[in-house]
Design a protein around this motif. Sequence first.
Motif, PDB file in Angstrom:
ATOM      1  N   ARG A 104       0.249   7.150   6.564  1.00 25.54           N
ATOM      2  CA  ARG A 104      -0.741   7.077   7.640  1.00 25.54           C
ATOM      3  C   ARG A 104      -0.078   7.082   9.008  1.00 25.54           C
ATOM      4  NH1 ARG A 104      -3.510   2.518   4.737  1.00 25.54           N
ATOM      5  NH2 ARG A 104      -4.814   3.593   3.233  1.00 25.54           N
ATOM      6  N   GLY A 108       0.328   4.637  10.988  1.00 28.98           N
ATOM      7  CA  GLY A 108      -0.080   3.523  11.840  1.00 28.98           C
ATOM      8  C   GLY A 108      -0.809   3.960  13.091  1.00 28.98           C
ATOM      9  N   ASP A 136       0.867  -1.180   0.000  1.00 32.08           N
ATOM     10  CA  ASP A 136       0.000   0.000   0.000  1.00 32.08           C
ATOM     11  C   ASP A 136       0.904   1.229   0.000  1.00 32.08           C
ATOM     12  OD1 ASP A 136      -2.055   1.749   0.164  1.00 32.08           O
ATOM     13  OD2 ASP A 136      -2.521   1.373   2.270  1.00 32.08           O
ATOM     14  N   ALA A 188       0.648   3.494   3.195  1.00 23.75           N
ATOM     15  CA  ALA A 188       0.851   2.928   4.531  1.00 23.75           C
ATOM     16  C   ALA A 188       1.846   3.760   5.335  1.00 23.75           C
ATOM     17  CB  ALA A 188       1.336   1.490   4.421  1.00 23.75           C
ATOM     18  N   SER A 235      -6.418   4.863  15.276  1.00 21.79           N
ATOM     19  CA  SER A 235      -7.744   5.203  14.759  1.00 21.79           C
ATOM     20  C   SER A 235      -7.881   4.937  13.269  1.00 21.79           C
ATOM     21  CB  SER A 235      -8.041   6.675  15.036  1.00 21.79           C
ATOM     22  OG  SER A 235      -7.136   7.482  14.322  1.00 21.79           O
ATOM     23  N   GLU A 236      -6.801   4.552  12.616  1.00 18.18           N
ATOM     24  CA  GLU A 236      -6.847   4.355  11.175  1.00 18.18           C
ATOM     25  C   GLU A 236      -7.743   3.185  10.783  1.00 18.18           C
ATOM     26  OE1 GLU A 236      -5.628   6.068   8.614  1.00 18.18           O
ATOM     27  OE2 GLU A 236      -4.931   7.595   9.995  1.00 18.18           O
ATOM     28  N   ASN A 237      -7.684   2.113  11.524  1.00 19.68           N
ATOM     29  CA  ASN A 237      -8.437   0.914  11.166  1.00 19.68           C
ATOM     30  C   ASN A 237      -9.654   0.702  12.051  1.00 19.68           C
ATOM     31  OD1 ASN A 237      -6.599   0.329   9.159  1.00 19.68           O
ATOM     32  ND2 ASN A 237      -5.234  -0.705  10.599  1.00 19.68           N
ATOM     33  N   TRP A 238     -10.005   1.688  12.856  1.00 20.29           N
ATOM     34  CA  TRP A 238     -11.127   1.516  13.783  1.00 20.29           C
ATOM     35  C   TRP A 238     -12.446   1.565  13.031  1.00 20.29           C
ATOM     36  CZ3 TRP A 238     -15.312   4.586  15.082  1.00 20.29           C
ATOM     37  CH2 TRP A 238     -16.044   4.179  16.196  1.00 20.29           C
ATOM     38  N   GLN A 239     -13.347   0.656  13.359  1.00 20.55           N
ATOM     39  CA  GLN A 239     -14.690   0.624  12.800  1.00 20.55           C
ATOM     40  C   GLN A 239     -15.672   0.503  13.961  1.00 20.55           C
ATOM     41  OE1 GLN A 239     -15.775   0.881   9.625  1.00 20.55           O
ATOM     42  NE2 GLN A 239     -13.669   1.360   9.056  1.00 20.55           N
TER      43      GLN A 239
END
Length: 190
Positions: free
Chosen positions: A170, A172, A164, A167, A175-179
């Motif tokens: 960002r 790391g 990516d 990557a 909160s980047e991958n929080w759903q």
Amino acid sequence: MGPVKNLWYKWRALRLPWRKSFLVGSDLSGNTFWEFKDKVNSMRMRRIVKTNRKTHFADVQVTPQWHQWLRYVREHPPTIEEQKQDLIRQAQIKHLAQLADERWASKPSFLDKPQTNQPGPATRTTDATMNPPAQPAPDSSSPGVSNAVKSEKEAAQGDQVKEDPWAKARGGAPSENWQPESWTPTATKR
């Protein structure tokens, strides 16, 4: 106006000291405009319009010049000549507006249907215009390599997981991958 009414209006327009109201003028519609002394403020003159008794209140129209005089915007009442010139001006503006509308209607509009037949929009996703067939790009670095060898190289590259490019940008953060979790209702107690 008849001569008797005209003479009566001239008599009412005289500013005699015992009079309570004075005729100031009339418009082309037959409305008369009056001034009288204010009972609260004797230094100020009140201004009113008297219309024909047979005219319904919704049909009464006061010209802008007389309206300005009624609201103390202009000091002196408009003359009959000024009112006639305003009617001529309004007729000229209506004529010019009609000519402008005719010029506007004669020009082609972007909203009109085009005269030439153009292809319709693609409405299906399987249409060739939406998904054109993929053609392999020629590899200029190795002109002697055959198409079979090129397709093997492409297949080997497809098996590798592509990195990516965003990557690193960002950083790391957590909160980047929080759903958010899905909501499940709970039974209410009675």
